[in-house]
Design a protein around this motif. Structure first.
Motif, PDB file in Angstrom:
ATOM      1  N   ARG A  64      11.276   4.814 -11.148  1.00  0.00           N
ATOM      2  CA  ARG A  64      11.210   3.766 -10.116  1.00  0.00           C
ATOM      3  C   ARG A  64       9.883   3.039 -10.263  1.00  0.00           C
ATOM      4  NH1 ARG A  64       7.615   5.554  -6.467  1.00  0.00           N
ATOM      5  NH2 ARG A  64       7.338   7.808  -6.220  1.00  0.00           N
ATOM      6  N   PRO A  66       6.301   1.649  -9.524  1.00  0.00           N
ATOM      7  CA  PRO A  66       5.183   2.075  -8.671  1.00  0.00           C
ATOM      8  C   PRO A  66       4.846   0.961  -7.686  1.00  0.00           C
ATOM      9  CG  PRO A  66       4.410   1.432 -10.849  1.00  0.00           C
ATOM     10  CD  PRO A  66       5.901   1.385 -10.905  1.00  0.00           C
ATOM     11  N   SER A  67       3.898   1.201  -6.849  1.00  0.00           N
ATOM     12  CA  SER A  67       3.514   0.207  -5.848  1.00  0.00           C
ATOM     13  C   SER A  67       2.848  -0.981  -6.521  1.00  0.00           C
ATOM     14  CB  SER A  67       2.547   0.832  -4.837  1.00  0.00           C
ATOM     15  OG  SER A  67       1.319   1.150  -5.478  1.00  0.00           O
ATOM     16  N   ALA A  68       2.831  -2.091  -5.798  1.00  0.00           N
ATOM     17  CA  ALA A  68       2.186  -3.294  -6.319  1.00  0.00           C
ATOM     18  C   ALA A  68       0.706  -3.042  -6.599  1.00  0.00           C
ATOM     19  CB  ALA A  68       2.357  -4.447  -5.326  1.00  0.00           C
ATOM     20  N   LYS A  69       0.105  -2.198  -5.782  1.00  0.00           N
ATOM     21  CA  LYS A  69      -1.313  -1.876  -5.960  1.00  0.00           C
ATOM     22  C   LYS A  69      -1.523  -1.115  -7.262  1.00  0.00           C
ATOM     23  CE  LYS A  69      -5.173   0.295  -3.511  1.00  0.00           C
ATOM     24  NZ  LYS A  69      -5.582   1.024  -2.274  1.00  0.00           N
ATOM     25  N   ASP A  70      -0.628  -0.170  -7.557  1.00  0.00           N
ATOM     26  CA  ASP A  70      -0.753   0.596  -8.799  1.00  0.00           C
ATOM     27  C   ASP A  70      -0.500  -0.285 -10.018  1.00  0.00           C
ATOM     28  OD1 ASP A  70      -1.436   2.973  -7.656  1.00  0.00           O
ATOM     29  OD2 ASP A  70       0.621   3.747  -7.532  1.00  0.00           O
ATOM     30  N   THR A  94       7.222  -1.886 -16.008  1.00  0.00           N
ATOM     31  CA  THR A  94       7.372  -2.591 -14.737  1.00  0.00           C
ATOM     32  C   THR A  94       7.708  -4.069 -14.929  1.00  0.00           C
ATOM     33  OG1 THR A  94       4.954  -2.932 -14.680  1.00  0.00           O
ATOM     34  CG2 THR A  94       5.846  -1.026 -13.496  1.00  0.00           C
TER      35      THR A  94
END
Length: 406
Positions: A64, A66-70, A94
């Motif tokens: 899945r 990762p977060s936008a921050k990662d 991504t």
């Protein structure tokens, strides 16, 4: 077009399913990860390498985003550390589906920087499977297994994808190049639920033999005869032969050839790939070491005195035999005693060779004959032709062989 699309779908599902079957891939344990200092832990600062490894692991395990921050962190790391592999993998994994070409380039750059980056290999398995590139997907899956210390589940996945002929070709090629994982793979394959014919194919191509327990439950000779007979009825000739040869006693191994025990030494083996002799109405047929196949037959009806099944590959051959029989006349033009080769399925005659019946020991050869690709198995028979008057055939055949010819 529908069939081709269906094939692509099944292949993709097989490889994606392989990754699911693998489960949690412990990917970054192979990499050195600097640990956070106590001060860093206190203030929440994690070393770059450790954070990148955690993001890569999360992608590989959960598949899945990762977060936008990662993701932003990975982009920045790629700019700051152009020789570090994880940022390039994270950026590749991504990317939007529409940017798959760019994603492949980035993933290739990650593997160039670190060929041991397992998340990048896992991504490549999925990507190549979706693109119907079974060869590349297989290679990537093998790299995953080699890199992972706890790889038994991955080898089971590779065993499952062996059902794909393209995958099998790739696996064979790597084994031929001396892959150190050959036995690990073959063990996983033998214990899998993959079709036994595929197991036999891979074992034989690698120079190993499947244990009999992987073919049929061990049992008495009658149980084995029944198993072989069932395989022959199903025209699964290769599977039957592989089972037969593994049940062959050690002392009989030297009798294996195009014709099993062509010198009639009495080597022990189960039919149908060994001699089956007639003994009853009309006379007797027996085998004696040193004397050969002795025949004592009287009658006018046709009969099969001996037979065995052959597995001749497509090509050109001839029958050769050496025999000595008491003289017998040949009134109606048909040779009284002949060797005959026919296709096992359909009974199409391929060739005949009269056995010399003139009182002298002679070696005779037949005319060349062809075995076509559709004739997967053949029957070699010693036949008495029917005659108007009863004949007495008495003598011995010292040998029979099938020779390849140009």
């Amino acid at each position: 077009m529908t069939t081709k699309r269906g094939s692509w779908t099944r292949r993709s599902v097989a490889f994606i399913g392989a990754l699911t079957f693998v489960g949690i891939i412990t990917v970054s344990t192979e990499q050195a990860r600097p640990a956070a200092t106590k001060l860093g832990q206190l203030i929440g600062v994690v070393p770059t390498d450790q954070r990148l490894a955690s993001i890569a692991d999360a992608i590989a395990v959960s598949r899945r985003l990762p977060s936008a921050k990662d993701i932003a962190f990975a982009y920045q790391a790629a700019q700051r550390q152009p020789l570090s592999a994880p940022p390039f993998f994270i950026v590749a994994a991504t990317r939007a589906p529409a940017a798959v070409v760019n994603a492949r380039t980035l993933n290739a750059l990650a593997l160039r920087r670190d060929p041991r980056l397992a998340p990048a290999w896992a991504w490549q398995v999925a990507d190549r499977a979706k693109a119907n590139d079974a060869a590349a997907a297989t290679r990537a899956l093998i790299r995953l297994a080699v890199l992972n210390r706890e790889s038994s589940a991955i080898w089971q996945a590779i065993a499952q994808v062996s059902a794909d002929p393209v995958a099998r070709k790739e696996i064979k090629a790597e084994i031929a190049r001396g892959a150190a994982w050959r036995d690990t793979y073959l063990t996983a394959l033998s214990s899998s639920n993959v079709d036994r014919a595929i197991v036999f194919e891979m074992l034989e191509s690698s120079g190993k033999h499947a244990p009999v327990t992987n073919i049929a439950p061990p049992g008495a000779p009658d149980d084995r005869r029944a198993f072989l007979a069932q395989m022959i009825r199903q025209r699964d000739y290769e599977r039957a032969y592989l089972a037969w040869i593994q049940w062959l006693p050690d002392a009989s191994q030297k009798a294996v050839g195009r014709v099993f025990d062509g010198a009639f030494t009495g080597a022990a083996a189960l039919p149908p790939f060994a001699w089956e002799l007639a003994d009853g109405a009309g006379g007797t047929t027996s085998m004696t070491a040193g004397a050969g196949l002795t025949v004592d037959y009287s009658g006018s009806d046709g009969s099969i005195l001996a037979k065995q099944m052959l597995l001749l590959p497509p090509g050109r051959y001839r029958i050769v035999t050496q025999a000595k029989f008491d003289p017998v006349s040949n009134e109606n033009g048909a040779a009284p005693l002949i060797w005959a080769v026919t296709c096992a399925s359909g009974g199409t005659a391929l060739n005949e060779l009269p056995v010399p019946l003139d009182g002298t020991a002679r070696r005779v050869s037949g005319t060349p004959f062809a075995v076509a690709a559709g004739c997967e198995a053949q029957t070699l028979s010693l036949k008495v032709n029917s005659a108007d008057f009863a004949k007495h055939l008495s003598g011995a055949i010292r040998s029979v062989a099938i020779e390849a010819v140009q």
